[in-house]
Design a protein around this motif. Structure first.
Motif, PDB file in Angstrom:
ATOM      1  N   UNK A  23       0.888  -1.207  -0.053  1.00 29.03           N
ATOM      2  CA  UNK A  23      -0.030   0.173  -0.139  1.00 29.03           C
ATOM      3  C   UNK A  23       1.044   1.394   0.084  1.00 29.03           C
ATOM      4  N   UNK A  24       2.114   1.093   0.558  1.00 27.56           N
ATOM      5  CA  UNK A  24       2.940   2.358   0.632  1.00 27.56           C
ATOM      6  C   UNK A  24       3.339   2.616  -0.835  1.00 27.56           C
ATOM      7  N   UNK A 244      -4.522  11.661   2.635  1.00 27.74           N
ATOM      8  CA  UNK A 244      -3.995  10.886   3.774  1.00 27.74           C
ATOM      9  C   UNK A 244      -4.204   9.507   3.386  1.00 27.74           C
ATOM     10  N   UNK A 245      -3.757   8.702   4.024  1.00 31.54           N
ATOM     11  CA  UNK A 245      -4.049   7.230   3.643  1.00 31.54           C
ATOM     12  C   UNK A 245      -5.357   6.844   4.325  1.00 31.54           C
ATOM     13  N   UNK A 246      -6.078   5.900   3.668  1.00 30.00           N
ATOM     14  CA  UNK A 246      -7.339   5.710   3.792  1.00 30.00           C
ATOM     15  C   UNK A 246      -7.605   3.881   4.092  1.00 30.00           C
TER      16      UNK A 246
ATOM     17  N   UNK B  23      -4.565   6.731  12.926  1.00 32.95           N
ATOM     18  CA  UNK B  23      -3.793   7.592  12.070  1.00 32.95           C
ATOM     19  C   UNK B  23      -2.797   8.654  12.808  1.00 32.95           C
ATOM     20  N   UNK B  58       2.734   0.494   7.191  1.00 32.21           N
ATOM     21  CA  UNK B  58       2.301   1.990   7.235  1.00 32.21           C
ATOM     22  C   UNK B  58       2.193   2.656   5.826  1.00 32.21           C
ATOM     23  N   UNK B  59       1.263   3.539   5.772  1.00 32.71           N
ATOM     24  CA  UNK B  59       0.997   4.186   4.710  1.00 32.71           C
ATOM     25  C   UNK B  59       1.235   5.910   4.956  1.00 32.71           C
ATOM     26  N   UNK B  60       2.349   6.091   4.591  1.00 28.52           N
ATOM     27  CA  UNK B  60       2.650   7.767   4.598  1.00 28.52           C
ATOM     28  C   UNK B  60       1.960   8.497   3.612  1.00 28.52           C
ATOM     29  N   UNK B  64       0.804  12.667   7.334  1.00 22.55           N
ATOM     30  CA  UNK B  64       0.165  11.721   8.284  1.00 22.55           C
ATOM     31  C   UNK B  64       0.773  10.322   7.763  1.00 22.55           C
ATOM     32  N   UNK B  66      -0.826   6.483   8.058  1.00 23.60           N
ATOM     33  CA  UNK B  66      -1.998   5.384   8.392  1.00 23.60           C
ATOM     34  C   UNK B  66      -1.248   4.109   8.785  1.00 23.60           C
TER      35      UNK B  66
END
Lengths: 338, 230
Positions: A23-24, A244-246, B23, B58-60, B64, B66
């Motif tokens: 996902x990144x 932002x990430x969702x 978050x 982690x999703x930067x 932010x 997530x």
């Protein structure tokens, strides 16, 4: 062993538990829109619950098996039958003999509140190549699954060698923890962004724009029928935010006031205000909503959300144990000549 | 929300985001320093809260991170406490966030059928198409983060004079490799998809390829330059 497709169906894709860990770099997780029915189909077929299945939407495929094989169906009932032969109801496994033609054309008696998606598990699992750690189809990226796309006429889909094949036909023993009702309820946790209370007080209808990326909700008039009335939401509620990430299940509220609930193929980041997130236990309900289905949002809390997820997992485990017992008894009877 | 100083990680806001994610919010503006800080926090969280402990990747993003977790493996309070401990741990600071000194060069065919909106965008800004190409190709961009689609890089550094609103009506299909402008951003469509960006050119560089060990061509922190093909 392969399944040969004579028709692909409306949208038939290979899905396992999803593509974790990318996902990144913008890769959606994918995976079954209804993880519950995906797992049930696998358990009925004697597979690991995370094995790759076929996710079918509203109207399924027609295929033929080159060899005798056990399949299982769960989720929506697509009016399945063997051509010229017996019906193939959902929620159970079926033994096919070589040359059987399976038709899953969709249920002509389905209503707006009927389930949208069905899962077909094959003993041994759908054996397409693993791409970035998963067999799931990434429709947006055009990779994973079967050539990165929905199945179509002429496709020959490989099936793995079963570790254990139940030779008997099994019926899923546990009740669905969220039986279909006319108006489906999605339980939602609020975020720090206001707006969920406004949404939770209203009746909604799934818009025509509903796919694996997400579904749009339209205001549903109490009089029924008029889907074009936009909700009279305070203008400041929705809007754009810093991207932002969702997560899957996030409820975005764009400036036009029509909520979007993200599905398993959702973009990894988003720039609309997120006013709530559907609880994990209810993603199975979210994934079964048809366009036009009436739906309501109900605010809940973390403790209730985790309890609901725990109850779902316990039901799945109990079902799996009951299947093993049923299959074991029958195999024993088989061995004893009875 | 009060904006904490970028260096003060203990002041970042940590909140639950659904029953299976946290978050972490560092700020509320587009700023390469915040984006780099978000990358650092994500890397620390991936090391500190590994998947075997019930955490996802982690999703930067701009400002932010997530962090997904499995609520059956770890409860939200324990997950939050772990993230706060990670943020409070003496970090290696922000100065050393990887910035590749050598820019990644993206060869671009500007204009024509590859960039159908070039003339119109140039006109909007009172530029000739050649001036617009020069302005776009002489800037150095920074990859802030990846999101939206596989391999799509959010790039910072578009000259303010080139900022252009999205098209009123999105195209149903934008070809893979299209280079566009939307608002204050420029970017490259990694795949064919619908989109409303103003298209000024196209590259043959493969932005995302699952056959590569690192499928995304552009990585956060990388510098990027567009090189016009004649």
């Amino acid at each position: 062993m392969t399944l040969e497709f004579l028709e692909g169906g409306l949208l038939t894709t290979v899905q396992d538990v999803g593509r974790r860990g990318w996902t990144h770099v913008g890769v959606p997780e994918s995976g079954p829109a209804d993880p519950w029915s995906h797992a049930v189909a696998n358990l009925l077929a004697g597979n690991n619950p995370g094995a790759a299945t076929l996710e079918m939407t509203l109207s399924g495929p027609t295929f033929t098996a080159a060899e005798a094989v056990t399949i299982a169906l769960a989720g929506a009932d697509l009016g399945g039958r063997i051509r010229g032969g017996r019906p193939l109801p959902s929620g159970r496994s079926h033994r096919l003999v070589a040359g059987d033609v399976v038709e899953l054309r969709g249920d002509p008696a389905a209503s707006l509140s009927s389930l949208a998606r069905a899962y077909l598990a094959v003993a041994g699992g759908v054996d397409v190549p693993v791409v970035l750690g998963s067999r799931s189809t990434c429709l947006g990226g055009g990779f994973g699954g079967f050539e990165g796309r929905p199945l179509q006429i002429g496709d020959r889909v490989p099936v793995g060698v079963p570790g254990r094949a139940f030779r008997v036909e099994l019926v899923w023993p546990s009740p669905d923890p969220s039986p279909a009702t006319t108006e489906r309820v999605l339980h939602v946790l609020p975020t720090s962004r206001p707006g969920l209370e406004e949404l939770a007080g209203r009746s909604w209808r799934v818009a025509a724009a509903a796919d694996r990326i997400g579904i749009r909700l339209d205001a549903s008039s109490d009089r029924g029928g008029d889907d074009d009335v936009l909700p009279d939401l305070p203008a400041a509620l929705g809007g754009e935010t810093l991207t932002h990430g969702v997560p899957w299940g996030a409820i975005q509220l764009p400036p036009d006031g029509r909520p979007i609930i993200l599905g398993p193929d959702h973009q990894t980041t988003g720039g609309y205000a997120v006013v709530g997130v559907v609880i994990t236990a209810d993603l199975a309900i979210l994934g079964q909503l048809r366009p036009g289905a009436p739906v309501r949002l109900a605010t809940t809390d973390q403790g209730t959300a985790v309890a609901a997820l725990r109850a779902r997992r316990a039901t799945l485990l109990a079902g799996a144990a009951a299947l093993r017992d049923a299959a074991g008894w029958d195999l024993l009877a088989d061995a004893a000549g009875g | 929300m009060p904006e904490p100083p970028v260096g003060d990680r203990a002041a970042f806001v940590v909140e639950s985001f659904g029953d299976a994610a946290l978050l972490v919010t560092l700020g509320d503006r587009v700023d390469p320093v915040l984006a780099a800080a978000a990358q650092r926090v994500a890397a620390d969280l991936d090391a500190f809260a590994p998947t075997h402990a019930g955490f996802g990747r982690a999703v930067p993003a701009h400002a932010s991170v997530l962090l997904p977790f499995d609520p059956m493996a770890i409860d939200v309070d324990a997950a939050t406490a772990l993230v706060r401990r990670c943020l409070a741990a003496p970090g290696s600071g922000l100065a050393d966030v990887a910035v590749s000194p050598v820019p990644v060069e993206i060869p671009v065919r500007y204009g024509g059928s590859d960039g159908p909106d070039l003339a119109e965008v140039a006109d909007l800004h009172g530029l000739t198409p050649v001036d617009l190409i020069d302005a776009h190709a002489s800037a150095t961009y920074r990859v802030l983060f990846l999101g939206f689609a596989p391999g799509f890089a959010y790039l910072g550094g578009l000259p303010a004079a080139l900022a252009t609103a999205r098209r009123a009506t999105p195209r149903e299909r934008v070809p893979a490799g299209s280079v566009g402008i939307a608002g204050e951003q420029t970017g490259i469509y990694p795949l064919a998809m619908p989109g409303g960006w103003q298209l000024i050119g196209r590259t043959d560089a493969r932005m995302f390829d699952t056959a590569r060990a690192e499928p995304a061509l552009l990585r956060p922190g990388a510098s990027v330059r567009f090189v016009p093909l004649r």
